[in-house]
Structures are given as structure tokens and as C-alpha cells.
Design a protein around this motif. Structure first.
Motif, PDB file in Angstrom:
ATOM      1  N   ASP A   7      61.513  57.358  32.859  1.00 47.75           N
ATOM      2  CA  ASP A   7      61.333  56.185  33.715  1.00 47.75           C
ATOM      3  C   ASP A   7      61.033  56.590  35.151  1.00 47.75           C
ATOM      4  N   ARG A  66      57.656  55.833  37.219  1.00 44.04           N
ATOM      5  CA  ARG A  66      57.704  55.166  38.520  1.00 44.04           C
ATOM      6  C   ARG A  66      56.913  55.953  39.561  1.00 44.04           C
ATOM      7  N   GLN A  90      53.328  55.299  39.044  1.00 48.53           N
ATOM      8  CA  GLN A  90      53.007  53.940  39.481  1.00 48.53           C
ATOM      9  C   GLN A  90      52.830  53.891  41.001  1.00 48.53           C
ATOM     10  N   LYS A 127      56.761  50.344  31.385  1.00 51.72           N
ATOM     11  CA  LYS A 127      57.074  49.907  32.748  1.00 51.72           C
ATOM     12  C   LYS A 127      56.094  48.836  33.198  1.00 51.72           C
ATOM     13  N   LYS A 136      57.120  45.575  31.517  1.00 48.10           N
ATOM     14  CA  LYS A 136      58.312  44.989  32.107  1.00 48.10           C
ATOM     15  C   LYS A 136      58.009  44.363  33.453  1.00 48.10           C
ATOM     16  N   ASP A 137      57.140  45.038  34.229  1.00 49.64           N
ATOM     17  CA  ASP A 137      56.808  44.509  35.554  1.00 49.64           C
ATOM     18  C   ASP A 137      55.895  43.299  35.465  1.00 49.64           C
TER      19      ASP A 137
END
Length: 219
Positions: A123, A127, A130, A215, A218-219
Motif C-alpha cells: 500500500d 501510494r 500515486q 488503491k 478505493k479512491d
């Protein structure tokens, strides 16, 4: 079959050539296709003796240019690893470790060069990627150690380099020649290790890609 770097793709397409793509060419195609994660054995880089030959792989400029996360076991051991890392730093390419604190040397776990950042959690790595994308960065290199080491590989590399120099081998032919010579001098152990580390890198790349996709969802 032709060896195609990122700069060669348009000409190869226009002429209808088949070819094997370098890391840089693969990254360019991946970026065009919207693929964010890829795996390879080891990236190209600054060759030993580059102060005289100026032999620097196009993989490095591609890594700085194209937004693709590349999972590898470091730079190919035949290269000048400190110089390769300096080039990547100068051009702003993040190099981070996946569950390792030292830059691996392809056939060996240690290169003597410590990494600035180590990730233990998928994760967190997703991130980081991202954030790079949000900020408009280029590629990211994620390294992990090979699953096994090849004893005596540095001796084989030095012998292969001497043979290449004596034969006057230059340019794009250097890397394939050196890798073939190292495989021969290690009785195939380097080739076996190469296949194993490539499979491991592909598995890790798949996990990272899933984490990135999760991710985003989820975002």
C-alpha cells in the motif's frame, strides 16, 4: 532478430521489422498503452569504461521520461553500478527497495550502495507511485535482491570484458555478448539465476500492479 531501443521503434514499425525490445523500448510502449507497471531482470545503465566510450544505455533516459514503474534486480552486473545510480539521481529517477535496504547487483544481493528508501508494504509503495503520477514525474525503479547468487560472477565479468575489448565489440552488441560470455564462463549458472530473478520480479510487479489498481478503486 533486431535489438530495438526506444528510439528505434518508429523506424522498425515503418519497415515492418520484428525485434526484441530493451527496457527503455518496453517502457515507451507500456506508457503509450497506459500500462503503469512492468518487470525485467535488470535495467541497462552506464557501462564500465564509459568515461572513454560514452556507452550509456538508452534505458536510463527512457526511465526518466516515461511514467512506468519498473521492477528489477538492480542494474545488470556487467555495468558500472555507482555511475548508473548517479545518473538516475541526477535525472530525478526515484530508486527504491522492495524489502531491501541495499541496491542489488543482479547476480548478487549486495552492491555496497545503500538505498534511500525501503518499502515493506504494498500500500505504501502504491501510494508513492500515486504521488509521483500526481506530480507529473517520470519512471520509478523498484529493486529487489535476486533469489540466489552466482559465485565467482565478478571474475567471469572481468574476463568477458577483456574479451570484448580485445575483439573490439562496441555499442548495442556489447551487452548481449557479455551476458553470453558470463553464462558460458559460469557453466550456465548465470543464465539459470537470470531466469529465476526474472520470474520473481514478475511476481512482485503483479502484486504492485494489483495494489495500485486497488488503491485507485478505493479512491
Amino acid at each position: 532478430m533486431a535489438k530495438l531501443g526506444a528510439r528505434d521503434l518508429a523506424a522498425a514499425v515503418a519497415l515492418g521489422w520484428d525485434g526484441a525490445t530493451t527496457v527503455g523500448a518496453t517502457a515507451r510502449v507500456a506508457a503509450l498503452a497506459g500500462i503503469e507497471v512492468m518487470a525485467t531482470g535488470g535495467i541497462g545503465g552506464v557501462h564500465r569504461g564509459a568515461a572513454q566510450s560514452w556507452d550509456i544505455s538508452g534505458d536510463l533516459t527512457a526511465l526518466a521520461r516515461y511514467p512506468v514503474l519498473v521492477v528489477c534486480a538492480g542494474a545488470k552486473a556487467i555495468l558500472d553500478i555507482p555511475a548508473t545510480l548517479e545518473w538516475l539521481e541526477t535525472h530525478g529517477v526515484p530508486v527504491v527497495g522492495w524489502q531491501c535496504a541495499e541496491f542489488p547487483a543482479f547476480y548478487t544481493v549486495r552492491s555496497g550502495r545503500r538505498l534511500g528508501f525501503t518499502f515493506e508494504c504494498l500500500d505504501d509503495l502504491a501510494r508513492m507511485w500515486q504521488v509521483e503520477r500526481t506530480w507529473g514525474g517520470g519512471g520509478v525503479v523498484v529493486v529487489q535482491p535476486p533469489p540466489e547468487e552466482v559465485p565467482g560472477v565478478e571474475v567471469a565479468i572481468e574476463a568477458a570484458l577483456s574479451r570484448a575489448e580485445a575483439l573490439g565489440i562496441r555499442g548495442a552488441s556489447v551487452t548481449p555478448y557479455l551476458l553470453a560470455q558470463v553464462s558460458s564462463l559460469t557453466d550456465g549458472r548465470s543464465l539459470d539465476a537470470n531466469v529465476k530473478l526474472l520470474k520473481q520480479n514478475a511476481q512482485t510487479a503483479a502484486k504492485i500492479a494489483c495494489a495500485i489498481a486497488s488503491k485507485k478503486w478505493k479512491d
